[in-house]
Write a protein that holds these residues in place. Structure first.
Motif, PDB file in Angstrom:
ATOM      1  N   PRO A 157      -9.169   8.508  -7.426  1.00 12.52           N
ATOM      2  CA  PRO A 157     -10.040   7.800  -6.476  1.00 12.52           C
ATOM      3  C   PRO A 157      -9.880   6.280  -6.535  1.00 12.52           C
ATOM      4  O   PRO A 157      -9.950   5.606  -5.505  1.00 12.52           O
ATOM      5  CB  PRO A 157     -11.446   8.227  -6.906  1.00 12.52           C
ATOM      6  N   ARG A 158      -9.650   5.733  -7.727  1.00  8.53           N
ATOM      7  CA  ARG A 158      -9.473   4.287  -7.848  1.00  8.53           C
ATOM      8  C   ARG A 158      -8.151   3.843  -7.225  1.00  8.53           C
ATOM      9  O   ARG A 158      -8.067   2.773  -6.623  1.00  8.53           O
ATOM     10  CB  ARG A 158      -9.553   3.861  -9.314  1.00  8.53           C
ATOM     11  N   ILE A 159      -7.121   4.654  -7.372  1.00  7.52           N
ATOM     12  CA  ILE A 159      -5.845   4.336  -6.723  1.00  7.52           C
ATOM     13  C   ILE A 159      -6.003   4.415  -5.204  1.00  7.52           C
ATOM     14  O   ILE A 159      -5.490   3.566  -4.463  1.00  7.52           O
ATOM     15  CB  ILE A 159      -4.725   5.275  -7.220  1.00  7.52           C
ATOM     16  N   ASP A 160      -6.733   5.420  -4.737  1.00  9.79           N
ATOM     17  CA  ASP A 160      -7.018   5.528  -3.302  1.00  9.79           C
ATOM     18  C   ASP A 160      -7.746   4.280  -2.798  1.00  9.79           C
ATOM     19  O   ASP A 160      -7.449   3.769  -1.708  1.00  9.79           O
ATOM     20  CB  ASP A 160      -7.876   6.762  -3.016  1.00  9.79           C
ATOM     21  N   THR A 161      -8.691   3.793  -3.597  1.00  9.85           N
ATOM     22  CA  THR A 161      -9.453   2.601  -3.214  1.00  9.85           C
ATOM     23  C   THR A 161      -8.541   1.379  -3.141  1.00  9.85           C
ATOM     24  O   THR A 161      -8.698   0.526  -2.252  1.00  9.85           O
ATOM     25  CB  THR A 161     -10.591   2.352  -4.217  1.00  9.85           C
ATOM     26  N   MET A 162      -7.578   1.283  -4.060  1.00 12.72           N
ATOM     27  CA  MET A 162      -6.622   0.176  -4.020  1.00 12.72           C
ATOM     28  C   MET A 162      -5.813   0.207  -2.721  1.00 12.72           C
ATOM     29  O   MET A 162      -5.632  -0.818  -2.056  1.00 12.72           O
ATOM     30  CB  MET A 162      -5.674   0.260  -5.225  1.00 12.72           C
ATOM     31  N   ILE A 163      -5.362   1.392  -2.360  1.00 12.90           N
ATOM     32  CA  ILE A 163      -4.567   1.538  -1.132  1.00 12.90           C
ATOM     33  C   ILE A 163      -5.419   1.195   0.087  1.00 12.90           C
ATOM     34  O   ILE A 163      -4.995   0.452   0.982  1.00 12.90           O
ATOM     35  CB  ILE A 163      -4.011   2.973  -1.037  1.00 12.90           C
ATOM     36  N   GLU A 164      -6.635   1.733   0.119  1.00 14.30           N
ATOM     37  CA  GLU A 164      -7.539   1.463   1.240  1.00 14.30           C
ATOM     38  C   GLU A 164      -7.872  -0.024   1.323  1.00 14.30           C
ATOM     39  O   GLU A 164      -7.988  -0.584   2.412  1.00 14.30           O
ATOM     40  CB  GLU A 164      -8.811   2.289   1.086  1.00 14.30           C
ATOM     41  N   GLY A 165      -8.037  -0.655   0.153  1.00 16.68           N
ATOM     42  CA  GLY A 165      -8.344  -2.081   0.132  1.00 16.68           C
ATOM     43  C   GLY A 165      -7.240  -2.917   0.745  1.00 16.68           C
ATOM     44  O   GLY A 165      -7.506  -3.857   1.516  1.00 16.68           O
ATOM     45  N   ALA A 205       0.837  -1.206   0.000  1.00 17.34           N
ATOM     46  CA  ALA A 205       0.000   0.000   0.000  1.00 17.34           C
ATOM     47  C   ALA A 205       0.867   1.248   0.000  1.00 17.34           C
ATOM     48  O   ALA A 205       0.604   2.213  -0.736  1.00 17.34           O
ATOM     49  CB  ALA A 205      -0.925  -0.010   1.215  1.00 17.34           C
ATOM     50  N   ASN A 206       1.921   1.242   0.808  1.00 16.72           N
ATOM     51  CA  ASN A 206       2.806   2.402   0.881  1.00 16.72           C
ATOM     52  C   ASN A 206       3.575   2.604  -0.416  1.00 16.72           C
ATOM     53  O   ASN A 206       3.786   3.744  -0.857  1.00 16.72           O
ATOM     54  CB  ASN A 206       3.787   2.237   2.043  1.00 16.72           C
ATOM     55  N   ASN A 207       3.980   1.501  -1.050  1.00 20.70           N
ATOM     56  CA  ASN A 207       4.681   1.610  -2.337  1.00 20.70           C
ATOM     57  C   ASN A 207       3.801   2.275  -3.385  1.00 20.70           C
ATOM     58  O   ASN A 207       4.257   3.124  -4.158  1.00 20.70           O
ATOM     59  CB  ASN A 207       5.095   0.221  -2.827  1.00 20.70           C
TER      60      ASN A 207
END
Length: 418
Positions: A76-84, A37-39
């Motif tokens: 927003p989709r990248i944010d969702t990936m990180i949150e996921g 997620a951090n990467n």
């Protein structure tokens, strides 16, 4: 590239990694997920550039707007990936959980322990965020995975593979736990689904044609669903306000999802009251209605529904409408024409809800709720790797538990069988 040799090497590496990730600690798995997620967070702009390359290649190849939309990684989709990734890290680890432990008359204790499936092959199209969803769920459930995304998202997937590999390395886990197939050669799919020595299960995510091909050709078990022909049945005892809200949401919340309603069934006793209002609402939202003879007698603007309409997953603003005599006809229609995905009844009659739950043969059966809730996140699974309409092993949204199996464990104190 010798595709056969390349896929064999991926399989061998995955099998070796599977034995190591199966015994990895929850702490290390979570550390890897958070590092991935951090990467992605730190390399967001580089990811957007890789995705832009895919989008440009897609436009040059003439991909339609819908496919390009699924391919695009917006902020927003990248944010969702990180949150996921962070959400999966926060979920309980199913591996090693022992349940149903009971003493037997012999003195032994018998229970079941949850274990990984092993190596999971995942084949999907378009959406590069599936790479992260699949990798995170397989990793947390102690499985190794081989990911084969669509050729249209190869640059994005390669970049994400680097983020995943670095995250695994940071946690001290084998980088081959998650492998993204580098070649766009379609022969790679044929190899992946016919390697029972190295792959334990295949999960296809994509169109019906892809899933049918994999189901027909695979030599390993497949977790799948072909169609999402979902129904809502408005019973005579339905609360009208609930029926209106649910019928509109189930169809119009999103058109291109497998849990969207495709056929509306209405009890003949309330059809004349509710169908005109529903038709006006659908018309205002641009939904085309195709009705049976009785439906069209009530709403003349409906187009004629053909036999084919009852068996069609539109994935579009089109809805088939049928008036039925009673719950018996509704259940018969659903079990005959549905895809065993998700079906709902709207009624205040408790005895009918029990019948509907018992007799409708679908992975998700709902009472007074929209079919759009058939989703791993909405069910509290954190995420899903897909939805299964099979009856063996996993059924419905497949989350962490669906990527595991159970084995019997026995605890004794020197007992021998007499």
């Amino acid at each position: 590239m010798d595709v056969s040799q390349y896929m064999l090497e991926l399989g061998q590496q995955a099998r070796e990694a599977a034995t190591k990730i199966a015994r990895a600690s929850t702490s290390n798995k979570n550390k890897a997920l958070l590092a991935i997620a951090n990467n992605i967070r730190e390399q967001r702009e580089a990811l957007r550039q890789a995705n832009a390359e895919d989008l440009e290649n897609g436009r040059q190849k003439g991909l339609d707007a819908a496919l390009l939309d699924r391919l695009e990684l917006t902020d927003p989709r990248i944010d969702t990936m990180i949150e996921g990734l962070e959400q999966v890290a926060s979920l309980p680890d199913p591996i090693g959980e022992i349940t149903d432990l009971k003493y037997r008359p012999s003195g032994i204790q018998v229970g079941k322990m949850r274990v990984p499936l092993g190596v999971i092959g995942i084949i999907y199209e378009s959406r590069p965020n599936v790479t992260i969803e699949a990798a995170s769920l397989c990793l947390k459930s102690g499985n190794a995975t081989i990911l084969r995304g669509g050729s249209e998202s190869i640059a994005s997937n390669r970049f994400l593979a680097g983020c995943i590999s670095a995250g695994l390395k940071a946690a001290g886990l084998p980088e081959t736990t998650v492998q993204v197939v580098e070649t766009t050669d379609r022969a790679a799919v044929g190899e992946l689904i016919t390697m029972p020595d190295y792959v334990d299960v295949i999960v296809p995510r994509g169109g019906k044609g892809l899933i049918e091909r994999i189901s027909n050709d695979a030599r390993v078990p497949v977790i799948k669903h072909l169609d999402g022909i979902c129904h809502v049945f408005i019973d005579a005892a339905a609360d009208k306000a609930k029926a209106m809200n649910i019928a509109i949401n189930a169809k119009t919340h999103r058109y291109g999802t497998c849990n969207t309603m495709e056929t509306l069934l209405v009890h003949q006793q309330v059809a004349a009251d509710i169908l005109p209002e529903l038709a006006d609402a659908y018309s205002g939202l641009g939904v085309e209605l195709r009705g049976c003879e009785q439906s069209r007698a009530i709403v003349s603007s409906m187009k004629v529904a053909t036999d084919e309409d009852w068996d069609t997953e539109y994935l579009a603003p089109i809805l088939a409408v049928k008036v039925v005599a009673d719950i018996d006809e509704a259940i018969r229609h659903i079990n005959r024409h549905g895809s065993h995905h998700t079906d709902a009844i709207i009624t205040e009659n408790y005895s009918l809800t029990r019948r509907f739950l018992t007799e409708v043969d679908s992975a998700s059966v709902m009472i007074n709720a929209s079919t759009r809730f058939a989703d791993g996140f909405e069910y509290g699974l954190g995420a899903e790797i897909g939805i299964s309409t099979d009856k063996i092993h996993a059924r419905g949204p497949v989350g962490l538990d669906g990527l595991t199996s159970q084995k019997y464990v026995v605890f004794g104190n020197g007992e021998v069988r007499k």
